[in-house]
Structures are given as structure tokens and as C-alpha cells.
Write a protein that holds these residues in place. Structure first.
Motif, PDB file in Angstrom:
ATOM      1  N   CYS A  20       0.882  -1.169   0.000  1.00  0.00           N
ATOM      2  CA  CYS A  20       0.000   0.000   0.000  1.00  0.00           C
ATOM      3  C   CYS A  20       0.918   1.217   0.000  1.00  0.00           C
ATOM      4  O   CYS A  20       1.621   1.461   0.983  1.00  0.00           O
ATOM      5  CB  CYS A  20      -0.884   0.032   1.234  1.00  0.00           C
ATOM      6  SG  CYS A  20      -2.065  -1.306   1.320  1.00  0.00           S
ATOM      7  N   VAL A  21       0.934   1.953  -1.099  1.00  0.00           N
ATOM      8  CA  VAL A  21       1.825   3.101  -1.240  1.00  0.00           C
ATOM      9  C   VAL A  21       1.025   4.381  -1.061  1.00  0.00           C
ATOM     10  O   VAL A  21      -0.026   4.556  -1.674  1.00  0.00           O
ATOM     11  CB  VAL A  21       2.522   3.086  -2.621  1.00  0.00           C
ATOM     12  CG1 VAL A  21       3.447   4.283  -2.776  1.00  0.00           C
ATOM     13  CG2 VAL A  21       3.289   1.790  -2.806  1.00  0.00           C
ATOM     14  N   ARG A  22       1.511   5.259  -0.214  1.00  0.00           N
ATOM     15  CA  ARG A  22       0.885   6.553   0.029  1.00  0.00           C
ATOM     16  C   ARG A  22       1.930   7.645  -0.128  1.00  0.00           C
ATOM     17  O   ARG A  22       3.111   7.428   0.139  1.00  0.00           O
ATOM     18  CB  ARG A  22       0.312   6.653   1.447  1.00  0.00           C
ATOM     19  CG  ARG A  22      -0.733   5.622   1.766  1.00  0.00           C
ATOM     20  CD  ARG A  22      -2.057   5.971   1.106  1.00  0.00           C
ATOM     21  NE  ARG A  22      -3.094   5.051   1.507  1.00  0.00           N
ATOM     22  CZ  ARG A  22      -3.520   4.034   0.793  1.00  0.00           C
ATOM     23  NH1 ARG A  22      -2.985   3.783  -0.375  1.00  0.00           N
ATOM     24  NH2 ARG A  22      -4.475   3.248   1.227  1.00  0.00           N
ATOM     25  N   THR A  23       1.502   8.820  -0.539  1.00  0.00           N
ATOM     26  CA  THR A  23       2.396   9.967  -0.602  1.00  0.00           C
ATOM     27  C   THR A  23       2.356  10.648   0.758  1.00  0.00           C
ATOM     28  O   THR A  23       1.288  11.056   1.220  1.00  0.00           O
ATOM     29  CB  THR A  23       1.961  10.952  -1.700  1.00  0.00           C
ATOM     30  OG1 THR A  23       1.963  10.252  -2.950  1.00  0.00           O
ATOM     31  CG2 THR A  23       2.914  12.122  -1.795  1.00  0.00           C
ATOM     32  N   VAL A  24       3.506  10.711   1.405  1.00  0.00           N
ATOM     33  CA  VAL A  24       3.592  11.313   2.737  1.00  0.00           C
ATOM     34  C   VAL A  24       4.549  12.488   2.709  1.00  0.00           C
ATOM     35  O   VAL A  24       5.466  12.550   1.884  1.00  0.00           O
ATOM     36  CB  VAL A  24       4.029  10.292   3.803  1.00  0.00           C
ATOM     37  CG1 VAL A  24       2.997   9.208   3.984  1.00  0.00           C
ATOM     38  CG2 VAL A  24       5.367   9.683   3.457  1.00  0.00           C
ATOM     39  N   GLU A  25       4.325  13.405   3.618  1.00  0.00           N
ATOM     40  CA  GLU A  25       5.163  14.597   3.696  1.00  0.00           C
ATOM     41  C   GLU A  25       6.156  14.438   4.840  1.00  0.00           C
ATOM     42  O   GLU A  25       5.785  14.099   5.961  1.00  0.00           O
ATOM     43  CB  GLU A  25       4.293  15.834   3.934  1.00  0.00           C
ATOM     44  CG  GLU A  25       5.061  17.126   3.879  1.00  0.00           C
ATOM     45  CD  GLU A  25       4.138  18.331   3.934  1.00  0.00           C
ATOM     46  OE1 GLU A  25       4.582  19.370   4.433  1.00  0.00           O
ATOM     47  OE2 GLU A  25       2.987  18.221   3.479  1.00  0.00           O
ATOM     48  N   THR A  29      11.554  18.321   6.329  1.00  0.00           N
ATOM     49  CA  THR A  29      11.852  19.052   5.091  1.00  0.00           C
ATOM     50  C   THR A  29      10.607  19.514   4.344  1.00  0.00           C
ATOM     51  O   THR A  29      10.696  20.378   3.484  1.00  0.00           O
ATOM     52  CB  THR A  29      12.678  18.173   4.135  1.00  0.00           C
ATOM     53  OG1 THR A  29      11.892  17.044   3.752  1.00  0.00           O
ATOM     54  CG2 THR A  29      13.974  17.709   4.783  1.00  0.00           C
ATOM     55  N   GLY A  30       9.451  18.916   4.624  1.00  0.00           N
ATOM     56  CA  GLY A  30       8.229  19.261   3.902  1.00  0.00           C
ATOM     57  C   GLY A  30       8.150  18.612   2.530  1.00  0.00           C
ATOM     58  O   GLY A  30       7.212  18.833   1.778  1.00  0.00           O
ATOM     59  N   GLU A  31       9.125  17.781   2.198  1.00  0.00           N
ATOM     60  CA  GLU A  31       9.163  17.109   0.888  1.00  0.00           C
ATOM     61  C   GLU A  31       8.157  15.965   0.873  1.00  0.00           C
ATOM     62  O   GLU A  31       8.060  15.194   1.825  1.00  0.00           O
ATOM     63  CB  GLU A  31      10.571  16.573   0.637  1.00  0.00           C
ATOM     64  CG  GLU A  31      10.747  15.922  -0.697  1.00  0.00           C
ATOM     65  CD  GLU A  31      12.184  15.455  -0.897  1.00  0.00           C
ATOM     66  OE1 GLU A  31      12.339  14.351  -1.441  1.00  0.00           O
ATOM     67  OE2 GLU A  31      13.108  16.167  -0.500  1.00  0.00           O
ATOM     68  N   ARG A  32       7.412  15.850  -0.227  1.00  0.00           N
ATOM     69  CA  ARG A  32       6.432  14.780  -0.377  1.00  0.00           C
ATOM     70  C   ARG A  32       7.050  13.658  -1.216  1.00  0.00           C
ATOM     71  O   ARG A  32       7.630  13.908  -2.256  1.00  0.00           O
ATOM     72  CB  ARG A  32       5.173  15.304  -1.033  1.00  0.00           C
ATOM     73  CG  ARG A  32       4.451  16.344  -0.172  1.00  0.00           C
ATOM     74  CD  ARG A  32       3.246  16.931  -0.844  1.00  0.00           C
ATOM     75  NE  ARG A  32       2.219  15.946  -1.157  1.00  0.00           N
ATOM     76  CZ  ARG A  32       1.309  15.480  -0.292  1.00  0.00           C
ATOM     77  NH1 ARG A  32       1.307  15.912   0.938  1.00  0.00           N
ATOM     78  NH2 ARG A  32       0.404  14.602  -0.681  1.00  0.00           N
ATOM     79  N   SER A  33       6.889  12.425  -0.730  1.00  0.00           N
ATOM     80  CA  SER A  33       7.438  11.286  -1.457  1.00  0.00           C
ATOM     81  C   SER A  33       6.588  10.050  -1.176  1.00  0.00           C
ATOM     82  O   SER A  33       5.948   9.953  -0.131  1.00  0.00           O
ATOM     83  CB  SER A  33       8.892  11.039  -1.055  1.00  0.00           C
ATOM     84  OG  SER A  33       8.985  10.792   0.327  1.00  0.00           O
TER      85      SER A  33
END
Length: 71
Positions: A20-25, A29-33
Motif C-alpha cells: 500500500c503506497v501513500r504519498t507522505v510529507e 523538510t516538507g518534501e512529499r514522497s
């Protein structure tokens, strides 16, 4: 339906664990990945359990030239 194929009626799928892949911040750094946050069961089927269009043939290419020395 994927690639013009469908599963035959009555076939049983093979259950596998899929991520289960989610985009997290990132908090700092505030970077979303994208991140794997868990796993779930999904059903998959072998090509022999399906009917439909022929699957595309794989294209194999030979590389020409020399490989760089990386080690």
C-alpha cells in the motif's frame, strides 16, 4: 480488463501481498514522497487462466559497445 484479456469464469486467483503506497510529507523538510505504509492481499491470475487477445511479444535487444568499469 487489461491487455484485452479477462479471467475465465470459475477460475481461482492466487492471493499475494501487495504494498500500500501513500504519498507522505516529511516532517522536517516538507518534501512529499511515496512510501510503503502497509500491505494488503490481492488476487492475481496466471495467463493460462485467462482468455482474449494474444499477449504482445517481448522485444529483446542486445547492447553494442563496452560497459563502463564501475568497480
Amino acid at each position: 480488463m487489461l491487455l484485452g484479456r479477462q479471467v475465465r469464469k470459475g477460475e481461482h486467483g492466487i492471493r499475494i501481498l501487495a504494498p500500500c503506497v501513500r504519498t507522505v510529507e516529511d516532517v522536517h523538510t516538507g518534501e512529499r514522497s511515496p512510501r510503503v505504509v502497509g500491505f494488503r492481499y490481492v488476487s492475481v491470475f496466471d495467463v493460462s487462466q485467462t482468455d482474449g487477445d494474444d499477449l504482445p511479444a517481448l522485444e529483446y535487444r542486445l547492447l553494442d559497445g563496452e560497459c563502463p568499469d564501475m568497480f
